[in-house]
Design an enzyme around this catalytic site. Structure first.
Site, PDB file in Angstrom:
ATOM      1  CB  THR A  45      33.516  37.792  49.361  1.00 49.46           C
ATOM      2  OG1 THR A  45      34.168  36.536  49.107  1.00 49.46           O
ATOM      3  CG2 THR A  45      32.027  37.541  49.508  1.00 49.46           C
ATOM      4  CG  HIS A  50      39.672  30.511  48.887  1.00 50.80           C
ATOM      5  ND1 HIS A  50      39.157  29.278  49.242  1.00 50.80           N
ATOM      6  CD2 HIS A  50      38.790  31.425  49.358  1.00 50.80           C
ATOM      7  CE1 HIS A  50      38.031  29.434  49.909  1.00 50.80           C
ATOM      8  NE2 HIS A  50      37.775  30.728  49.989  1.00 50.80           N
ATOM      9  CG  HIS A  53      35.946  29.249  45.753  1.00 49.56           C
ATOM     10  ND1 HIS A  53      36.787  30.195  46.284  1.00 49.56           N
ATOM     11  CD2 HIS A  53      34.703  29.545  46.217  1.00 49.56           C
ATOM     12  CE1 HIS A  53      36.092  31.033  47.026  1.00 49.56           C
ATOM     13  NE2 HIS A  53      34.831  30.669  47.005  1.00 49.56           N
ATOM     14  CE  LYS A  88      32.388  32.716  55.478  1.00 49.42           C
ATOM     15  NZ  LYS A  88      33.858  32.502  55.418  1.00 49.42           N
ATOM     16  CE  LYS A 238      37.541  26.778  55.931  1.00 45.74           C
ATOM     17  NZ  LYS A 238      36.794  27.984  56.338  1.00 45.74           N
ATOM     18  CE  LYS A 241      40.719  30.228  55.459  1.00 44.63           C
ATOM     19  NZ  LYS A 241      40.575  31.648  55.119  1.00 44.63           N
ATOM     20  CB  THR A 242      49.162  29.058  54.490  1.00 47.29           C
ATOM     21  OG1 THR A 242      49.016  30.425  54.073  1.00 47.29           O
ATOM     22  CG2 THR A 242      48.869  28.149  53.306  1.00 47.29           C
TER      23      THR A 242
END
Length: 419
Positions: A45, A50, A53, A88, A238, A241-242
């Protein structure tokens, strides 16, 4: 402490990888005898995976390193055309075949850092599910595979149930995703003797569906499922994430220095856990680092950052990032290893808007965010606090090193280089 017969499951349990397992005893026996053939699927995707994974990649790494069996890295050249609804709230953007292929080629590069590919018994293999999904005959697939699925049961899976409970649309094409993932498991079992699927805990429903499909379609061997937890930080954020987006594994999407900085900024309470999960340091050494208290915990964070970065980008780039950070923060210098963004010399001569420069440098997401940072004293140019949001950068701001240093807080820096 774990008490399995196989080194593989002992490692995964002691290091915190195991969340759910369909049959731990049976899986342990296969791992003990080196008979696992395990896969993890990665949809294409984006041009890079990232750090979300990384847990499953590390599970493949430990599978191979422990001698428990053969790892399979499955590229989702076919399933990416559908889109996994798991976790999602809305339908994924449909991507062209050309974009999917480009993403696939880009994300494949990271696996060579973690796995040894080849023809040996425990050598890793990379596959693409487009090889068997793209040419499927719809009528034949419904007759041979679809008949084994209960819509009633599919609606109870989190990937469907949560979307429907929130009254958010679930497209028919997404609803079919679990059929394709289950079929992947069966196809890999037939082709390569695959007997284990691993993934994040959000994939549990898809994995057990594949196990059930294998039984219904008469596979001669048992299939197993193993999931890792979906991680959050100690503060509840999470993982991966930044403020500026995902923490990518490919250097084209995120520099080795910024990757190192992400781990260096780990919360104190997460250091021991992340050392177990995202490095290959022996647990005895992890325990010693985790025991550091007070200001010494920062030394453990530096070790975490360097070891985690070395796995993804190589030891040289990890140590270069550590040295850049040391020069920048501990000595107050201008390190050449900082991320660099080019800026037009002509634009600079004409005067470039400071807010836009911070956005282009990737330090803030928007000019409005830049304004908020200025009000809080968070932006600096050449280590001087910015007070005027209408200020412009010019050739006069270029230092003797030929760059302009932009900073967000004390830890994020980018060099603007006129060209």
């Amino acid at each position: 402490m774990a008490n399995f017969q196989s080194e593989f499951l002992n490692i995964l349990t002691e290091r915190g990888f195991v969340h759910q397992c369909s049959d731990a005893e049976g899986l342990d026996a296969l791992a003990r005898d080196g008979k696992l053939v395990a896969y993890v699927g990665y949809d294409c995707t984006a041009p890079s995976l990232h750090i979300g994974h990384l847990l499953s990649i590390m599970m493949l790494h430990w599978l191979q390193r422990s001698g428990a069996g053969k790892p399979l890295a499955l590229m989702g050249g076919g399933t990416t055309r559908i889109g996994d609804p798991s976790g999602k709230d809305e339908t994924r953007v449909m991507r062209s075949v050309e974009e999917i292929e480009a993403n696939k080629e880009s994300i494949k590069t990271v696996f060579g850092r973690f796995l040894t590919f080849g023809e040996g018994g425990t050598d890793a293999v990379m596959l693409d599910n487009a090889d068997w999904l793209a040419g499927l005959n719809y009528i034949a697939f419904l007759r041979d595979v679809g008949r084994h699925f209960s819509v009633n049961r599919m609606l109870t899976m989190d990937s469907a149930k949560l979307r429907l409970e929130r009254e958010q649309e679930l497209s028919f094409i997404e609803f079919n995703y679990m059929l394709l993932q289950a079929y992947d498991f069966v196809e890999l079992a037939r082709r390569l003797g695959c007997n284990l699927q691993m993934g994040g805990s959000d994939q549990w429903g898809n994995i057990v569906t594949g196990i059930d499909l294998g039984r219904r379609m008469g596979l001669p061997h048992q299939l197993y499922g193993l999931t890792c937890p979906l991680l959050t930080t100690a503060s509840g954020a999470k993982m991966g994430k930044t403020a500026s987006g995902a923490v990518w594994l490919n250097e084209a999407q995120l520099s080795a220095y910024d990757y190192w900085q992400y781990w260096r900024n780990t919360e104190d309470a997460d250091v021991a856990r992340f050392l177990k999960l995202f490095t290959t340091l022996p647990l005895e050494e992890v325990a010693k680092l985790a025991a550091l208290g007070g200001a010494e915990i920062n030394e453990a964070k530096k070790v975490l950052a360097t070891e985690a970065t070395a796995l993804v980008h190589g030891r040289d780039k990890a140590e270069a990032a550590a040295e850049t950070a040391r020069t920048t923060f501990e000595q107050g210098g201008l390190a050449a290893g900082l991320p660099t963004v080019e800026i037009s010399r002509a634009d600079l001569d004409a005067g470039s808007g400071l807010l836009s420069c911070f956005v282009e440098a990737g330090l803030v997401a928007s000019t409005s965010e830049a304004r908020r940072q200025i009000k809080g004293g968070g932006l600096r140019v050449n280590d001087q606090v910015v007070a005027d949001e209408k200020a412009r950068l010019s050739a006069g701001d270029v230092t003797a090193d030929g760059v302009i240093k932009l900073s967000l807080g004390k830890k994020k820096h980018v060099l603007l280089k006129p060209v």
